[in-house]
Motif scaffolding. Structure first.
Motif, PDB file in Angstrom:
ATOM      1  N   UNK A 133       0.830  -1.346  -0.051  1.00 15.04           N
ATOM      2  CA  UNK A 133       0.198  -0.105   0.116  1.00 15.04           C
ATOM      3  C   UNK A 133       0.897   1.149  -0.069  1.00 15.04           C
ATOM      4  N   UNK A 134       0.518   2.318  -0.833  1.00 15.66           N
ATOM      5  CA  UNK A 134       1.041   3.513  -0.744  1.00 15.66           C
ATOM      6  C   UNK A 134      -0.067   4.676  -0.482  1.00 15.66           C
ATOM      7  N   UNK A 135       0.008   5.574   0.239  1.00 12.09           N
ATOM      8  CA  UNK A 135      -0.879   6.378   0.806  1.00 12.09           C
ATOM      9  C   UNK A 135      -0.369   7.920   0.757  1.00 12.09           C
ATOM     10  N   UNK A 136      -1.295   8.764   0.176  1.00 10.69           N
ATOM     11  CA  UNK A 136      -0.971  10.325   0.328  1.00 10.69           C
ATOM     12  C   UNK A 136      -2.231  11.019   0.939  1.00 10.69           C
ATOM     13  N   UNK A 137      -1.809  11.798   1.855  1.00 10.69           N
ATOM     14  CA  UNK A 137      -2.898  12.298   2.679  1.00 10.69           C
ATOM     15  C   UNK A 137      -3.658  13.445   1.717  1.00 10.69           C
ATOM     16  N   UNK A 138      -4.914  13.393   1.798  1.00  5.68           N
ATOM     17  CA  UNK A 138      -5.580  14.370   1.394  1.00  5.68           C
ATOM     18  C   UNK A 138      -7.114  14.929   2.066  1.00  5.68           C
ATOM     19  N   UNK A 139      -7.287  15.857   2.206  1.00  5.11           N
ATOM     20  CA  UNK A 139      -8.355  16.290   3.314  1.00  5.11           C
ATOM     21  C   UNK A 139      -8.363  15.860   4.509  1.00  5.11           C
ATOM     22  N   UNK A 140      -9.415  15.092   4.946  1.00  6.30           N
ATOM     23  CA  UNK A 140      -9.404  14.562   6.157  1.00  6.30           C
ATOM     24  C   UNK A 140      -8.974  13.153   6.131  1.00  6.30           C
ATOM     25  N   UNK A 141      -8.606  12.581   5.036  1.00  5.40           N
ATOM     26  CA  UNK A 141      -8.338  11.072   4.808  1.00  5.40           C
ATOM     27  C   UNK A 141      -6.950  10.913   4.086  1.00  5.40           C
ATOM     28  N   UNK A 142      -7.088   9.733   3.252  1.00 10.95           N
ATOM     29  CA  UNK A 142      -5.719   9.328   2.397  1.00 10.95           C
ATOM     30  C   UNK A 142      -6.240   8.948   1.264  1.00 10.95           C
ATOM     31  N   UNK A 143      -5.469   9.068   0.303  1.00  6.64           N
ATOM     32  CA  UNK A 143      -5.720   8.534  -1.252  1.00  6.64           C
ATOM     33  C   UNK A 143      -4.652   7.293  -1.259  1.00  6.64           C
ATOM     34  N   UNK A 144      -5.111   5.975  -1.150  1.00  2.00           N
ATOM     35  CA  UNK A 144      -4.330   4.707  -0.832  1.00  2.00           C
ATOM     36  C   UNK A 144      -4.299   4.127  -2.369  1.00  2.00           C
ATOM     37  N   UNK A 145      -3.167   3.590  -2.758  1.00  2.00           N
ATOM     38  CA  UNK A 145      -2.944   2.569  -3.970  1.00  2.00           C
ATOM     39  C   UNK A 145      -2.367   1.353  -3.345  1.00  2.00           C
ATOM     40  N   UNK A 146      -3.170   0.291  -3.866  1.00  2.00           N
ATOM     41  CA  UNK A 146      -2.888  -1.131  -3.615  1.00  2.00           C
ATOM     42  C   UNK A 146      -2.198  -1.727  -4.723  1.00  2.00           C
ATOM     43  N   UNK A 147      -0.945  -2.384  -4.541  1.00  2.00           N
ATOM     44  CA  UNK A 147      -0.298  -3.157  -5.485  1.00  2.00           C
ATOM     45  C   UNK A 147      -0.422  -4.675  -5.223  1.00  2.00           C
ATOM     46  N   UNK A 148      -1.346  -5.404  -6.169  1.00  2.00           N
ATOM     47  CA  UNK A 148      -1.550  -6.700  -5.458  1.00  2.00           C
ATOM     48  C   UNK A 148      -0.468  -7.636  -6.213  1.00  2.00           C
ATOM     49  N   UNK A 149       0.370  -8.448  -5.474  1.00  2.00           N
ATOM     50  CA  UNK A 149       1.324  -9.299  -6.266  1.00  2.00           C
ATOM     51  C   UNK A 149       1.046 -10.682  -5.913  1.00  2.00           C
ATOM     52  N   UNK A 150       1.427 -11.461  -6.963  1.00  2.00           N
ATOM     53  CA  UNK A 150       1.469 -13.032  -6.517  1.00  2.00           C
ATOM     54  C   UNK A 150       2.612 -13.424  -5.746  1.00  2.00           C
ATOM     55  N   UNK A 151       2.901 -14.670  -5.123  1.00  2.00           N
ATOM     56  CA  UNK A 151       3.923 -14.872  -4.604  1.00  2.00           C
ATOM     57  C   UNK A 151       5.184 -14.980  -5.463  1.00  2.00           C
ATOM     58  N   UNK A 152       5.157 -15.090  -6.802  1.00  2.00           N
ATOM     59  CA  UNK A 152       6.318 -15.473  -7.457  1.00  2.00           C
ATOM     60  C   UNK A 152       6.480 -14.547  -8.694  1.00  2.00           C
ATOM     61  N   UNK A 153       5.742 -13.177  -8.491  1.00  2.00           N
ATOM     62  CA  UNK A 153       5.834 -12.126  -9.325  1.00  2.00           C
ATOM     63  C   UNK A 153       6.650 -11.027  -8.853  1.00  2.00           C
ATOM     64  N   UNK A 154       7.195 -10.325  -9.911  1.00  2.00           N
ATOM     65  CA  UNK A 154       7.922  -8.976  -9.398  1.00  2.00           C
ATOM     66  C   UNK A 154       7.366  -7.721 -10.044  1.00  2.00           C
ATOM     67  N   UNK A 155       6.356  -7.887 -10.674  1.00  2.00           N
ATOM     68  CA  UNK A 155       5.375  -6.781 -10.964  1.00  2.00           C
ATOM     69  C   UNK A 155       3.907  -7.223 -10.194  1.00  2.00           C
TER      70      UNK A 155
END
Length: 210
Positions: A133-155
């Protein structure tokens, strides 16, 4: 009283009286004018003298400090010229290059090795994934980005971005509004939020920065 002017004696006497009065008034006016001129000249001389005195005082005041500063400088120069510094010892430089080592950046965890170390007891139906997860503060909350990986992937297999904020002020209950999935902005369902503008704060995975 003898009158030497032809005419009626009363008129002559009146004329002489008026003439004498006018002469007296003229003399008085002339005396007053002279007095005013003398007073003006005296006041001018006094102001001129005061100005010259003030200028002389200021010059003397400044010259006094300049003289004191010069004396202090001369005294320090004289004192330093008579001081002898004696040193003993030897200084050796083994390396003429000064290096400022930057603190090492924290190592990124190797998720593949972590996943590989966790055994699934041979169960082929078990699928291991993890999300960063990567988050950026915005107003009274956060803008969150999730990177979902498999166990054997690099992307990441997929990515998603959402805005998380409290339902009301001071509440621990959060509300999530989907912004984008895999870089595509979600349909606009909330008129209070501009999803296209919020999507600019999403942090998508960049393989060049890995």
């Amino acid at each position: 009283m003898t009158i030497h002017t032809p005419g009626i004696p009363e008129n002559v006497v009146l004329a002489q009286s008026v003439n004498g009065r006018l002469r007296a008034d003229a003399s008085l006016i002339a005396a007053r004018a002279f007095l005013m001129r003398a007073a003006g000249a005296g006041l001018f001389a006094a102001l001129l003298g005061a100005g010259i005195g003030a200028a002389a005082f200021g010059w003397a005041y400044l010259n006094q400090y300049e003289t004191a500063a010069e004396r202090i400088a001369q005294a320090m120069q004289s004192a330093l010229s008579e001081v002898t510094l004696k040193t003993k010892g030897e200084v050796t430089l083994t390396d003429n290059v000064l290096r400022l080592d930057q603190p090492a950046a924290p190592a990124k965890p190797d998720f593949a090795s972590v996943v590989a170390s966790q055994k699934d007891d041979g169960n082929a139906a078990v699928r291991t994934t993890f999300t960063v997860f990567k988050s950026v503060p915005h107003l009274d909350g956060n803008i969150v980005t999730g990177w979902q990986f498999k166990g054997d992937e690099k992307q990441p297999e997929s990515q998603y971005c959402y805005f998380s904020h409290p339902q009301k002020f001071g509440s621990d209950v959060l509300t999530q509004v989907n912004i984008a999935i895999n870089g595509q902005v979600a349909p606009q369902t909330n008129s209070e939020l501009d999803l296209k503008r919020l999507s600019k704060s999403c942090i998508w995975f960049d393989p060049k920065k890995v």
